[in-house]
Design a protein around this motif. Sequence first.
Motif, mmCIF file in Angstrom:
data_model
loop_
_atom_site.group_PDB
_atom_site.id
_atom_site.type_symbol
_atom_site.label_atom_id
_atom_site.label_comp_id
_atom_site.label_asym_id
_atom_site.label_seq_id
_atom_site.Cartn_x
_atom_site.Cartn_y
_atom_site.Cartn_z
ATOM 1 N N LEU A 113 15.342 -10.739 1.361
ATOM 2 C CA LEU A 113 14.090 -9.995 1.338
ATOM 3 C C LEU A 113 12.971 -10.927 1.778
ATOM 4 O O LEU A 113 12.811 -12.018 1.271
ATOM 5 N N SER A 114 12.204 -10.509 2.761
ATOM 6 C CA SER A 114 11.299 -11.435 3.418
ATOM 7 C C SER A 114 10.022 -10.754 3.824
ATOM 8 O O SER A 114 9.784 -9.582 3.537
ATOM 9 N N VAL A 115 9.196 -11.512 4.520
ATOM 10 C CA VAL A 115 7.928 -10.992 4.981
ATOM 11 C C VAL A 115 8.115 -9.794 5.907
ATOM 12 O O VAL A 115 7.250 -8.917 5.983
ATOM 13 N N LEU B 67 5.848 -6.984 4.394
ATOM 14 C CA LEU B 67 4.570 -6.867 5.091
ATOM 15 C C LEU B 67 4.626 -5.995 6.339
ATOM 16 O O LEU B 67 3.686 -5.251 6.623
ATOM 17 N N GLU B 68 5.734 -6.065 7.063
ATOM 18 C CA GLU B 68 5.799 -5.321 8.329
ATOM 19 C C GLU B 68 6.031 -3.841 8.067
ATOM 20 O O GLU B 68 6.717 -3.449 7.120
ATOM 21 N N SER B 69 5.492 -3.010 8.949
ATOM 22 C CA SER B 69 5.592 -1.551 8.807
ATOM 23 C C SER B 69 7.038 -1.063 8.831
ATOM 24 O O SER B 69 7.916 -1.669 9.451
ATOM 25 N N ALA C 230 19.382 -10.108 11.655
ATOM 26 C CA ALA C 230 19.378 -11.555 11.854
ATOM 27 C C ALA C 230 17.955 -11.964 12.202
ATOM 28 O O ALA C 230 17.146 -11.146 12.653
ATOM 29 N N VAL C 231 17.638 -13.219 11.973
ATOM 30 C CA VAL C 231 16.342 -13.764 12.385
ATOM 31 C C VAL C 231 16.603 -14.658 13.590
ATOM 32 O O VAL C 231 17.156 -15.753 13.467
ATOM 33 N N PHE C 232 16.225 -14.181 14.768
ATOM 34 C CA PHE C 232 16.520 -14.899 16.005
ATOM 35 C C PHE C 232 15.511 -16.023 16.214
ATOM 36 O O PHE C 232 14.323 -15.889 15.903
ATOM 37 N N ASP C 233 15.998 -17.117 16.766
ATOM 38 C CA ASP C 233 15.173 -18.324 16.876
ATOM 39 C C ASP C 233 14.979 -18.788 18.314
ATOM 40 O O ASP C 233 13.898 -19.237 18.673
ATOM 41 N N ARG C 234 16.008 -18.700 19.142
ATOM 42 C CA ARG C 234 15.882 -19.169 20.524
ATOM 43 C C ARG C 234 16.871 -18.404 21.410
ATOM 44 O O ARG C 234 17.790 -17.757 20.913
ATOM 45 N N ALA C 235 16.642 -18.508 22.709
ATOM 46 C CA ALA C 235 17.497 -17.774 23.638
ATOM 47 C C ALA C 235 17.436 -18.422 25.009
ATOM 48 O O ALA C 235 16.414 -19.016 25.395
ATOM 49 N N ARG C 236 18.528 -18.296 25.749
ATOM 50 C CA ARG C 236 18.554 -18.739 27.141
ATOM 51 C C ARG C 236 19.626 -17.956 27.875
ATOM 52 O O ARG C 236 20.727 -17.742 27.347
ATOM 53 N N GLY C 237 19.308 -17.527 29.074
ATOM 54 C CA GLY C 237 20.275 -16.788 29.868
ATOM 55 C C GLY C 237 20.676 -15.496 29.195
ATOM 56 O O GLY C 237 19.838 -14.660 28.863
ATOM 57 N N SER C 238 21.968 -15.342 28.955
ATOM 58 C CA SER C 238 22.504 -14.115 28.366
ATOM 59 C C SER C 238 22.766 -14.239 26.871
ATOM 60 O O SER C 238 23.454 -13.399 26.300
ATOM 61 N N ARG C 239 22.227 -15.272 26.223
ATOM 62 C CA ARG C 239 22.551 -15.497 24.804
ATOM 63 C C ARG C 239 21.294 -15.737 23.964
ATOM 64 O O ARG C 239 20.335 -16.366 24.411
ATOM 65 N N LEU C 240 21.376 -15.230 22.726
ATOM 66 C CA LEU C 240 20.377 -15.526 21.704
ATOM 67 C C LEU C 240 21.058 -16.276 20.576
ATOM 68 O O LEU C 240 22.262 -16.117 20.346
#
Length: 422
Positions: free
Chosen positions: A8-10, A14-16, A27-37
């Motif tokens: 349970l998080s912001v 907080l978000e609608s 999931a909480v995504f952090d970075r991505a390049r090309g075809s992958r996150l």
Amino acid sequence: MTITPPALSVFETLESEVRSYCRSWPAVFDRARGSRLVDEDGHSYLDFFAGAGSLNYGHNNPVLKRALLDYLERDGITHGLDMATTAKRTFLETFQNLVLRPRDLPYKVMFPGPTGTNAVEAALKLARKVKGRESVVSFTNAFHGMSLGSLAVTGNAFKRAGAGIPLVHGTPMPFDNYFNGTVPDFLWFERLLADQGSGLNQPAAVIVETVQGEGGINVARPEWLRALKELCERRDMLLIVDDIQMGCGRTGGFFSFEEAGIVPDIVTLSKSISGYGLPMSLCLFLPELDIWEPGEHNGTFRGNNPAFVTAAAALRTYWADGELEKQTLDRGEQIGQALLALAGEEPEPGFGFRGRGLVWGLEFPDKRRASAVCARAFELGLLLETSGPESEVVKLLPPLTVSAAELDEGLRVLARAVRETA
């Protein structure tokens, strides 16, 4: 892959409640390049969503990123309204030389607000101004955006209901093959236009997607599009092609209508026109339609100069020759063959697939199964979304830069998800 849902998080506190994609992909995504996150726990995901078509050239494309960083590091203009800037000039010249001139398209270029629905609103407003009429015809299962004018020509009942007021001046007609080939093309449309008692006001324009993405990957035949163009010319209606998701190479050619050999009066582009996921949209139209008064249609963020920079870099990198178009068609054939094999395993009648280039959909007779397939695919490390009026279609929208190996990997995961949800 074992995925621990975020605590349970912001986002939840907080978000609608209107948030949606995060519910399908916990999931909480952090970075991505090309075809992958990659999420914050280090799990990697193959992306067959591509920012809903905004990332045709992949995440953080290194060539586009370098151009953007160089521009920012030299203090290039970031906000310019509709002022003349070097970034805008470079984009316009590149777009003209690499996209418009090679296709003999004489379009003027308008920068409305930065989103797809802004481009659609501009197109509808211009068509009505040119013709002096209010009515616009759209098609069953169309999706053109979430602002009021765009919603009026959108078919989805759930999205239309969110308007909270009557949506007027739009009339739906059957899309290609709506009656499964039992009714001649445009029979109903032609009859209403000819009948003085039909109640259909003479339309200013017709707006159409050549492939309905949100509507369920419904692919219009080239001959249907040519007949629609001819009908518009004969009945004094402008033809607007909404190429927001299917343009910028998604179906092969830069514009999705190229295969049909037509020249629409107005074209809307957004999503991948910036190349980097930056907000940007275009409304293109024939020169004789350019009857705008200065400032008659505007927007604070219509001059997104960083987007001009990445857009020009994307055009120079991928559209100076025909290699990307050829690769997209090859990758599309790869998907088609894989889906054909998967269809052979399905015992239940009614399973089907359809698509063009690198946009494909799988439809299930059990309308709940598409969501189950996408959920299982996420657990296996593949991002997919559903489409269609009842979310009955699994939608494949990988980056155009996806490698053959990555595509094969994703298709294997998709096949496993289909089998495990049978």
